[in-house]
Write an enzyme that holds these catalytic residues in place. Structure first.
Site, PDB file in Angstrom:
ATOM      1  CE  LYS A  17      -3.995  -0.532   1.958  1.00 36.89           C
ATOM      2  NZ  LYS A  17      -5.244  -0.783   3.121  1.00 36.89           N
ATOM      3  CE  LYS A  30      -5.107   2.818   5.313  1.00 36.60           C
ATOM      4  NZ  LYS A  30      -5.948   3.619   4.284  1.00 36.60           N
ATOM      5  N   GLY A  45      -8.433  -5.862   4.493  1.00 31.50           N
ATOM      6  CA  GLY A  45      -9.819  -6.570   5.466  1.00 31.50           C
ATOM      7  C   GLY A  45      -9.684  -5.649   6.752  1.00 31.50           C
ATOM      8  N   GLY A  46      -9.456  -4.576   6.541  1.00 27.38           N
ATOM      9  CA  GLY A  46      -9.388  -3.506   7.788  1.00 27.38           C
ATOM     10  C   GLY A  46      -8.409  -3.681   8.818  1.00 27.38           C
ATOM     11  CD  GLU A  55      -3.755   6.790   4.304  1.00 29.36           C
ATOM     12  OE1 GLU A  55      -4.884   6.604   4.722  1.00 29.36           O
ATOM     13  OE2 GLU A  55      -3.597   6.551   3.078  1.00 29.36           O
ATOM     14  CG  LEU A  67      -9.759  11.845   5.597  1.00 28.65           C
ATOM     15  CD1 LEU A  67     -10.048  11.433   4.112  1.00 28.65           C
ATOM     16  CD2 LEU A  67      -9.425  13.259   5.969  1.00 28.65           C
ATOM     17  CG  HIS A 127     -14.915   3.259   0.442  1.00 29.80           C
ATOM     18  ND1 HIS A 127     -13.817   2.501   0.709  1.00 29.80           N
ATOM     19  CD2 HIS A 127     -15.165   2.666  -0.836  1.00 29.80           C
ATOM     20  CE1 HIS A 127     -13.250   1.584  -0.223  1.00 29.80           C
ATOM     21  NE2 HIS A 127     -14.171   1.714  -1.270  1.00 29.80           N
ATOM     22  NE  ARG A 135      -9.536  -8.236  -4.457  1.00 29.48           N
ATOM     23  CZ  ARG A 135     -10.560  -7.369  -3.742  1.00 29.48           C
ATOM     24  NH1 ARG A 135     -11.716  -7.432  -4.384  1.00 29.48           N
ATOM     25  NH2 ARG A 135     -10.288  -6.879  -2.694  1.00 29.48           N
ATOM     26  NE  ARG A 178     -19.838  -6.651   0.096  1.00 26.38           N
ATOM     27  CZ  ARG A 178     -18.325  -6.599   0.147  1.00 26.38           C
ATOM     28  NH1 ARG A 178     -17.882  -7.321   0.784  1.00 26.38           N
ATOM     29  NH2 ARG A 178     -17.830  -5.641  -0.709  1.00 26.38           N
TER      30      ARG A 178
HETATM   31  P1  ADP Z   1      -7.995  -2.428   3.658  1.00 24.56           P
HETATM   32  O1  ADP Z   1      -6.994  -2.803   2.580  1.00 24.56           O
HETATM   33  O2  ADP Z   1      -7.671  -2.934   5.037  1.00 24.56           O
HETATM   34  O3  ADP Z   1      -9.590  -2.780   3.351  1.00 24.56           O
HETATM   35  P2  ADP Z   1      -8.111   0.356   2.936  1.00 24.56           P
HETATM   36  O4  ADP Z   1      -6.872   1.150   2.917  1.00 24.56           O
HETATM   37  O5  ADP Z   1      -9.170  -0.026   1.711  1.00 24.56           O
HETATM   38  O6  ADP Z   1      -7.821  -0.795   4.028  1.00 24.56           O
HETATM   39  O7  ADP Z   1      -9.435   1.035   4.146  1.00 24.56           O
HETATM   40  C1  ADP Z   1     -10.540   0.299   4.434  1.00 24.56           C
HETATM   41  C2  ADP Z   1     -11.658   1.329   5.181  1.00 24.56           C
HETATM   42  O8  ADP Z   1     -10.829   1.833   6.223  1.00 24.56           O
HETATM   43  C3  ADP Z   1     -11.859   2.497   4.385  1.00 24.56           C
HETATM   44  O9  ADP Z   1     -12.916   2.027   3.445  1.00 24.56           O
HETATM   45  C4  ADP Z   1     -12.388   3.517   5.643  1.00 24.56           C
HETATM   46  O10 ADP Z   1     -13.503   3.296   6.031  1.00 24.56           O
HETATM   47  C5  ADP Z   1     -11.306   3.307   6.452  1.00 24.56           C
HETATM   48  N1  ADP Z   1     -10.062   4.117   6.425  1.00 24.56           N
HETATM   49  C6  ADP Z   1      -8.798   3.800   5.413  1.00 24.56           C
HETATM   50  N2  ADP Z   1      -8.013   5.027   5.506  1.00 24.56           N
HETATM   51  C7  ADP Z   1      -8.753   5.977   6.224  1.00 24.56           C
HETATM   52  C8  ADP Z   1      -8.372   7.178   6.611  1.00 24.56           C
HETATM   53  N3  ADP Z   1      -7.307   7.689   6.382  1.00 24.56           N
HETATM   54  N4  ADP Z   1      -9.342   7.866   7.343  1.00 24.56           N
HETATM   55  C9  ADP Z   1     -10.396   7.360   7.848  1.00 24.56           C
HETATM   56  N5  ADP Z   1     -10.663   6.320   7.500  1.00 24.56           N
HETATM   57  C10 ADP Z   1      -9.995   5.576   6.773  1.00 24.56           C
END
Ligand code: ADP
Length: 450
Positions: free
Chosen positions: A116, A158, A164-165, A200, A203, A208, A291, A337
């Protein structure tokens, strides 16, 4: 075109891919674990191969077994679906070394976007706006503190290998930062075997919003509009819709164009999704998925483009047959879902489906591998199926969604249908007035009854 496609997945996505293969007249091979011998994708495929015992690491993630299955069936291409090996660049390379086409992007692009930190750097280089944060990984707590002071609290730690969060921690003040770093690192190490993290700006109430792309690997690439996936629980998407209630046509065209241009520069091949957070009229890149995604049907419903079919065509060497000007968005689509889970505790509810009656009628699509008498095994994710509804307007779509949820009968296991039943009657949701934390607050209020 391919002679025979092996589908390296299970559940609804295996069936979804199988349907695209049938529409193209391509024979299919299903693979399955011993727990999935009775699965619908196995029944409908032309051939099937058992690739191992129930745990995914011994079956759906078992690369030697998959290669062997290709060899004994003569499959010349593999569709990985989502999850499992779909974003494993090494798997793609091994297939290619064995003369089997991987239906997905070039391995170098999978690898690039899988990290990432690298993905964010690349996005920036390609002119895509990103969330303010560290330039690359964070080497020490001191560096984290200086970056956090610069971008301002709250900040989000992060995992570079995230998914998967997992490996994500918020620090609201300087005092929280050391703990957030340590827990994010430990979680990332446990989940991904890699403790690299980055920082990061956090926010507070963004949406999203993600952009679907399609590229032919030779520099032609288009966007297919956005999906709003703000309704999440524990960073996992629950409901997705397109178009986003928050965007106007100019905003859509502007971000779509930025993303399509970036994919042209990258010579990206296949389908992909560029994910953003959106707040106060601004987009911030968070990651790219290389994907097909769970929520791809909402885009299919409003564009009339079969994304899996295009994915297969492009992987076989075809040029992109659709120009940006050919893409027309019509109406509104929402996907729910539906999981085999308790709708309040979200505890998985595997077991036998005693009665099954999916809804139908105008604008209703069900992507599911469930059937009456099917026993949902306890070994995999709990997605029972996706209810996707289309209408000329969002209001019509919501009317159809309400009747579809009311018609849907699944007995024998618990499902998250009651959650959607409550959701589609909530005035904020009906007004499109929500952000990424909205659903968790809705659930915390006890809005869902059983
Ligand atoms: P993953 O790869 O684990 O799914 P993502 O980067 O796609 O992680 O982020 C998943 C979710 O986490 C986002 O849809 C959002 O809800 C939250 N998120 C990610 N980055 C931020 C941020 N900088 N500020 C607030 N929420 C965030």
């Amino acid at each position: 075109m391919f002679e025979k496609i092996l589908i390296a997945n299970r559940g609804e996505i295996a069936l979804r891919v199988l349907r695209a293969c049938k529409d193209l007249g391509i024979p299919t091979v299903a693979v399955h674990s011993t727990a999935d011998a009775d699965a619908m994708h196995v029944r409908l495929a032309d051939e099937s191969v058992c690739i191992g015992p129930p745990p995914a690491r011994n079956s759906y993630l078992n690369i030697p077994a998959l290669i062997t299955a290709c060899e004994i069936t003569g499959a010349d291409a593999v569709h990985p679906g989502y999850g499992f090996l779909s974003e494993n660049a090494r798997f793609a390379e091994i297939l290619i070394e064995h003369g089997v086409q991987f239906i997905g992007p070039k391995p170098e692009h999978i690898r690039l976007m899988g990290d990432k930190i690298e993905a964010k750097r690349t996005a920036q280089r390609l002119g895509i706006p990103v969330v303010p944060g560290s330039q690359g990984g964070i080497a020490s707590d001191a560096e984290a503190l200086s970056v956090a002071r610069e971008i301002g609290f709250p900040v989000l730690v992060k995992a570079a290998a995230g998914g998967g969060g997992r490996g994500m921690k918020v620090a609201r003040s300087e005092g929280d930062l050391a703990v957030a770093l340590a827990t994010a690192r430990a979680e990332a190490k446990a989940a991904f075997g890699d403790d690299a993290v980055y920082l990061e700006k956090y926010l507070e109430t963004p949406r999203h919003i993600e952009i679907q792309v399609l590229g032919d690997g030779r520099g032609a690439a288009i966007h297919l509009g956005e999906r709003d996936c703000s309704l999440q629980r524990r960073h996992q998407k629950v409901l997705e819709e397109s178009p986003s209630p928050a965007l106007n046509a100019d905003e859509r065209d502007a971000i779509g164009e930025i993303v399509a241009k970036a994919m042209q520069k990258l010579a990206y091949l296949g389908v992909g999704t560029v994910e953003f957070l959106y707040e106060d009229g601004r987009f911030y890149f968070i990651e790219m998925n290389t994907r097909i995604q769970v929520e791809h049907p909402v885009t299919e419903m409003i564009t009339d483009i079969d994304l899996v079919l295009e994915q297969i065509r492009i992987a076989s060497g075809d040029r992109l047959a659709i120009a940006q000007g050919d893409v027309k968005f019509h109406g509104h689509a929402i996907e729910c879902r539906i999981n085999a889970e308790n709708p309040v505790s979200f505890r998985p509810s595997p077991g036998k489906i005693v009665h099954y009656h999916p809804p139908g009628g105008m604008g209703v699509r069900i992507d599911s591998a469930a059937y009456q008498g099917y026993a949902i095994p306890p070994h995999y994710d709990s997605l029972l199926g996706k209810l996707i509804v289309h209408g000329k307007t969002r209001a019509e779509c919501l009317m159809r969604l309400r009747r579809s949820i009311d018609e849907f009968v699944v007995d024998g296991v618990e499902t998250t249908l009651p959650l959607f039943s409550a959701l589609v009657r909530d005035s904020d949701f009906v007004d499109g007035n929500y952000h990424i934390h909205w659903l968790e607050r809705f659930l915390a209020k006890g809005a869902v009854g059983i």
